[in-house]
Design a protein around this motif. Structure first.
Motif, PDB file in Angstrom:
ATOM      1  N   GLN A   3       8.131   2.832  -1.375  1.00 14.55           N
ATOM      2  CA  GLN A   3       7.028   2.019  -2.000  1.00 14.55           C
ATOM      3  C   GLN A   3       7.548   1.127  -0.517  1.00 14.55           C
ATOM      4  N   LEU A   4       6.879   0.109   0.631  1.00 12.73           N
ATOM      5  CA  LEU A   4       6.891  -0.863   0.572  1.00 12.73           C
ATOM      6  C   LEU A   4       6.356  -2.312   0.931  1.00 12.73           C
ATOM      7  N   VAL A   5       6.850  -3.229   0.516  1.00 13.08           N
ATOM      8  CA  VAL A   5       5.636  -4.308   0.027  1.00 13.08           C
ATOM      9  C   VAL A   5       6.468  -5.365   1.686  1.00 13.08           C
ATOM     10  N   ASP A   6       5.491  -6.134   3.049  1.00  9.79           N
ATOM     11  CA  ASP A   6       6.085  -6.698   3.591  1.00  9.79           C
ATOM     12  C   ASP A   6       5.331  -8.034   3.368  1.00  9.79           C
ATOM     13  N   SER A   7       6.174  -8.764   3.864  1.00 10.12           N
ATOM     14  CA  SER A   7       5.975 -10.210   3.250  1.00 10.12           C
ATOM     15  C   SER A   7       6.097 -11.023   4.750  1.00 10.12           C
ATOM     16  N   GLY A   8       5.794 -12.756   4.394  1.00  5.67           N
ATOM     17  CA  GLY A   8       6.481 -13.422   5.514  1.00  5.67           C
ATOM     18  C   GLY A   8       5.588 -13.719   6.904  1.00  5.67           C
ATOM     19  N   GLY A   9       4.329 -13.065   7.288  1.00  2.82           N
ATOM     20  CA  GLY A   9       3.316 -14.240   8.362  1.00  2.82           C
ATOM     21  C   GLY A   9       3.079 -15.377   8.145  1.00  2.82           C
ATOM     22  N   GLY A  10       2.114 -15.533   8.898  1.00  3.45           N
ATOM     23  CA  GLY A  10       1.632 -16.800   8.921  1.00  3.45           C
ATOM     24  C   GLY A  10       1.366 -17.430  10.278  1.00  3.45           C
ATOM     25  N   LEU A  11       0.337 -18.976   9.983  1.00  4.36           N
ATOM     26  CA  LEU A  11       0.487 -19.609  10.925  1.00  4.36           C
ATOM     27  C   LEU A  11       1.768 -20.210  11.941  1.00  4.36           C
ATOM     28  N   VAL A  12       1.555 -20.373  13.468  1.00  2.00           N
ATOM     29  CA  VAL A  12       2.204 -21.106  13.130  1.00  2.00           C
ATOM     30  C   VAL A  12       2.233 -21.398  15.065  1.00  2.00           C
ATOM     31  N   LEU A  18       9.127 -17.581  12.616  1.00  2.93           N
ATOM     32  CA  LEU A  18       8.867 -17.052  11.391  1.00  2.93           C
ATOM     33  C   LEU A  18      10.022 -16.274  10.874  1.00  2.93           C
ATOM     34  N   ARG A  19       9.662 -15.266   9.904  1.00  6.72           N
ATOM     35  CA  ARG A  19      10.829 -14.274   9.186  1.00  6.72           C
ATOM     36  C   ARG A  19       9.714 -13.722   8.275  1.00  6.72           C
ATOM     37  N   LEU A  20      10.118 -11.620   8.828  1.00 10.51           N
ATOM     38  CA  LEU A  20       8.785 -11.129   8.033  1.00 10.51           C
ATOM     39  C   LEU A  20      10.316 -10.065   6.990  1.00 10.51           C
ATOM     40  N   SER A  21       9.564  -9.612   5.989  1.00 11.59           N
ATOM     41  CA  SER A  21      10.516  -9.225   4.992  1.00 11.59           C
ATOM     42  C   SER A  21       9.369  -7.834   4.595  1.00 11.59           C
ATOM     43  N   CYS A  22      10.187  -7.228   4.248  1.00  9.92           N
ATOM     44  CA  CYS A  22      10.009  -5.643   3.496  1.00  9.92           C
ATOM     45  C   CYS A  22      10.918  -5.199   3.152  1.00  9.92           C
ATOM     46  N   ALA A  23      10.730  -5.238   1.371  1.00 11.88           N
ATOM     47  CA  ALA A  23      11.453  -4.887   0.315  1.00 11.88           C
ATOM     48  C   ALA A  23      11.091  -3.360   0.051  1.00 11.88           C
ATOM     49  N   ALA A  24      11.790  -2.568   0.110  1.00 11.43           N
ATOM     50  CA  ALA A  24      12.269  -0.838  -0.056  1.00 11.43           C
ATOM     51  C   ALA A  24      11.991  -0.295  -1.500  1.00 11.43           C
ATOM     52  N   SER A  25      10.814   0.617  -2.313  1.00 12.77           N
ATOM     53  CA  SER A  25      12.258   1.034  -3.873  1.00 12.77           C
ATOM     54  C   SER A  25      11.166   2.663  -3.990  1.00 12.77           C
ATOM     55  N   GLY A  26      12.029   2.981  -4.273  1.00 10.26           N
ATOM     56  CA  GLY A  26      11.528   4.269  -4.786  1.00 10.26           C
ATOM     57  C   GLY A  26      12.735   5.001  -4.404  1.00 10.26           C
ATOM     58  N   ARG A  27      12.646   6.487  -3.564  1.00 12.65           N
ATOM     59  CA  ARG A  27      13.771   7.221  -3.169  1.00 12.65           C
ATOM     60  C   ARG A  27      13.648   6.115  -1.906  1.00 12.65           C
TER      61      ARG A  27
END
Length: 118
Positions: A3-12, A18-27
């Motif tokens: 599972q991947l959850v990405d975040s950090g977007g916005g208006l600039v 900007l710094r985007l992040s992607c957290a991985a979980s599961g296998r």
């Protein structure tokens, strides 16, 4: 499954960061590499950057070289995309993806919007 959850977007504004992040979980032990892709309105999804899980080697599309940096935090199973000197043409929905060695990019985040104003 991964599972991947990405975040950090916005208006600039142009020239900003900007710094985007992607957290991985599961296998996560099945991951061979992780990457970032983007899709602008009316355009096909394009590759942006990737980082190899085994040796941290990186690859970038020419248009972001020298401005974007992909990195990862092993302990957090998180991949980052630091984006500097942003341009209006960087405006897109950015997706992180996890690649398995043989199957390719099979896991995708939900996407995060990046909008760069001129």
């Amino acid at each position: 499954q991964v599972q991947l959850v990405d975040s950090g977007g916005g208006l600039v504004q142009a020239g900003g960061s900007l710094r985007l992040s992607c957290a991985a979980s599961g296998r996560t032990n099945s991951i061979y590499a992780m990457g970032w892709f983007r899709q602008a309105p009316g355009k096909e999804r394009e590759f942006v950057a990737t980082i190899n899980w085994s040796d941290d080697s990186t690859t970038y599309v020419n248009s972001v070289k020298g401005r974007f940096t992909i990195s990862r935090d092993n302990a957090k199973n998180t991949v980052y995309l630091q984006m500097n000197n942003l341009k209006p043409e960087d405006t897109a929905v950015y997706y992180c993806a996890a690649r398995r060695a043989v199957l390719g990019y099979v896991y995708w985040g939900q996407g995060t919007q990046v909008t760069v104003s001129s």
